[in-house]
Design an enzyme around this catalytic site. Structure first.
Site, PDB file in Angstrom:
ATOM      1  N   HIS A  29       0.884  -1.187  -0.019  1.00  0.00           N
ATOM      2  CA  HIS A  29       0.070  -0.348   0.065  1.00  0.00           C
ATOM      3  C   HIS A  29       0.786   1.359   0.141  1.00  0.00           C
ATOM      4  CE1 HIS A  29      -3.408  -2.746   1.240  1.00  0.00           C
ATOM      5  NE2 HIS A  29      -2.186  -3.372   2.064  1.00  0.00           N
TER       6      HIS A  29
ATOM      7  N   SER B 201      14.563  21.514 -16.792  1.00  0.00           N
ATOM      8  CA  SER B 201      13.345  22.194 -16.850  1.00  0.00           C
ATOM      9  C   SER B 201      13.732  23.699 -17.528  1.00  0.00           C
ATOM     10  CB  SER B 201      12.557  22.473 -15.518  1.00  0.00           C
ATOM     11  OG  SER B 201      11.810  23.537 -15.681  1.00  0.00           O
TER      12      SER B 201
ATOM     13  N   LYS C   8      15.925  21.456 -11.290  1.00  0.00           N
ATOM     14  CA  LYS C   8      15.107  20.388 -11.684  1.00  0.00           C
ATOM     15  C   LYS C   8      16.168  19.408 -12.739  1.00  0.00           C
ATOM     16  CE  LYS C   8      10.804  19.769 -11.860  1.00  0.00           C
ATOM     17  NZ  LYS C   8      10.106  19.210 -11.109  1.00  0.00           N
TER      18      LYS C   8
ATOM     19  N   GLU D  66       9.526   8.202 -17.128  1.00  0.00           N
ATOM     20  CA  GLU D  66       8.218   8.559 -17.336  1.00  0.00           C
ATOM     21  C   GLU D  66       7.502   8.156 -18.687  1.00  0.00           C
ATOM     22  OE1 GLU D  66       7.567  12.583 -14.806  1.00  0.00           O
ATOM     23  OE2 GLU D  66       9.263  12.704 -16.261  1.00  0.00           O
TER      24      GLU D  66
END
Ligand code: ARG
Length: 483
Positions: free
Chosen positions: A164, A291, A297, A304
């Protein structure tokens, strides 16, 4: 008749048609701009068919030689980029046949004896896919090896295992990686299984009902390597089925989808682990981007995208299976729509597997003989995380069971201890013995051994468990299996 009579495909089926196709319909029905990638399979199928026709006396030896020479020339033209693919000729099959006839005349026109584009295309797709399955199998092996290599270096690195997404019990990082090796091993098994059913010969089914010529289909199958593990020729046994079903492509795409799903799960973990809140691993900069606005970043673009591309492959599975569902026997033009999803599935899966093997395991530096640039692991961050969230609570319960408590009572007792430790803002292992004994008098000084992360790992010493001895055994097994 002029030798270039097949320059327009309308001329391939004669005077029956009273009006030409519009450009839009031509473009709509043509497949050459995507199915030309089947050219090598198409040529192999044609050559095997021609040789067999020669062997059966259906074609003369001279015709077979002409066809072989013409095909060799076409091969050169295609490989050098000279070959002129014509939309007017609709697909890869008519393009190659037309060029052959241009080059060798009547022998080219005789090639299609006892054959139809229906059994031809079904054969081409199977041959092509078989080759791709073999490449994918190699790539799956490379990815498994990359994971095994990283695992070997991190048997004793401990991270929290989650259920979980809540801290559950500590596990070895190697054990965690080997879970993915199991998944990719099953993916490879599935590929091998799909390969068996893909590697069967439709040629000889002709348009749908078989053919009037005495073809030796098994000979063609053997020439094309469509044989089982005992060398027995594998031939589609029903002509209607042979030309029409694309279940092998659907099965393949299902296996590819599952493999992408496994990669997607790994991607999701890498993305989480790379976030500042976890800080467990880093992937090399070449797999990340910055970024345009936030200078700090480094985004995990590759994992992804792999997660995103999984949706695309699963979409192809839905496309292919839906393509099949309404088709009456036998061949229908719907089946031309099998190619783009299948090609894109293969391309996406291969690229993804390649990139992941590199991202996880790195690349070999020939100077040092070592792999460089794979994932880097922050063992301290992993261990610190495993110390949060009472990951050894089950171990305390198991300890009490060994002292004679029924498991349910032990569970309850430990829940009280966790509650007290939470209130005190410390780990179970930081509670003094006297404090622990308040929960149960059977608790003695040896309890601290089982409350340690290492103790917790060592205790899970059953087959498939996370104890380092077990993990080393599994690593050994994978090494042997992948050798
Ligand atoms: N381009 C077609 C396909 O991909 C080849 C078979 C065409 N057969 C036919 N009867 N029109 O399926």
């Amino acid at each position: 008749m002029s030798t270039n009579q097949l320059d327009k495909k309308s001329e391939a089926w004669s005077a029956l048609f009273s009006e030409p196709m519009s450009d839009l319909v031509k473009r709509y029905t043509a497949s050459v701009f995507f199915d030309k990638r089947l050219w090598e399979a198409d040529m192999a199928g044609s050559l095997a068919h021609a040789e067999m026709l020669g062997g059966e006396g259906i074609l003369s030896a001279q015709d077979v030689r002409d066809i072989q020479q013409g095909m060799a020339r076409i091969r050169q033209e295609i490989e050098s980029g000279e070959f002129e693919w014509k939309l007017d000729l609709e697909d890869v099959h008519l393009n190659i046949e037309a060029r052959l006839t241009q080059l060798v005349g009547d022998a080219g026109k005789r090639l299609h004896t006892g054959r139809s584009r229906n059994d031809q295309v079904a054969t081409d797709v199977r041959l092509w896919l078989r080759g791709e399955i073999d490449l994918i199998t190699e790539l799956l092996k490379a990815l498994q090896l990359a994971l095994v290599e990283v695992a070997e270096r991190h048997v004793d690195v401990i991270l929290p295992g989650f259920t979980h997404l809540q801290v559950a019990q500590p596990v070895s990082f190697a054990h965690h990686l080997l879970a993915y090796v199991e998944m990719f091993a099953r993916d490879a098994e599935r590929m091998a299984d799909v390969r068996r059913r893909t590697n069967r010969l439709p040629l000889g089914s002709a348009a749908l009902a078989g053919t009037t010529y005495p073809l030796d289909r098994e000979r063609v199958a053997r020439t094309l390597g469509m044989v089982d593990e005992h060398g027995v020729a594998q031939v589609c046994q029903n002509s209607l089925d042979g030309v029409s079903d694309r279940d092998f492509a659907i099965e393949f795409t299902a296996a590819a989808s599952l493999c992408m799903v496994h990669i997607s799960r790994l991607s999701e973990e890498l993305i989480l682990w790379m976030s500042q809140n976890f800080g467990f691993v880093k992937i090399a900069d070449r797999f990340t981007t910055g970024s345009s606005i936030m200078p700090q970043k480094k985004n995990p673009d590759v994992p992804e995208l792999a997660r995103g591309k999984t949706g695309r492959v699963v979409g192809h599975l839905m496309g292919l299976i839906t393509l099949m569902k309404g088709q009456p026997l036998a061949y229908n033009k719907d089946n031309q729509e099998d190619k783009e999803p299948l090609f894109d599935t293969v391309d996406t899966l291969k690229d993804t597997l390649r990139i992941f093997a590199d991202m996880v395991g790195g690349q070999l530096n020939p100077a040092t003989g070592l792999k460089e640039g794979g994932i880097t692991v922050d063992a301290q961050a992993m261990e610190a995380a495993a110390r949060k969230g009472y990951a050894t609570a089950t171990d305390l319960a198991d300890y009490l069971v060994k002292k004679g408590l029924p498991f349910r009572d032990a569970h309850e007792t430990v829940a009280h201890a966790v509650k007290a430790a939470t209130a005190a803002g410390c780990d179970l292992s930081e509670l003094p013995l006297a404090e622990l004994q308040r929960f149960h008098p059977a608790i003695e000084n040896d309890v601290y051994g089982c409350l340690s992360l290492r103790g917790s790992l060592d205790a899970r010493n059953t087959l498939g468990g996370t104890a380092p001895t077990q993990v080393r055994r599994q690593l050994e097994r994978h090494r042997q299996r992948l050798a």
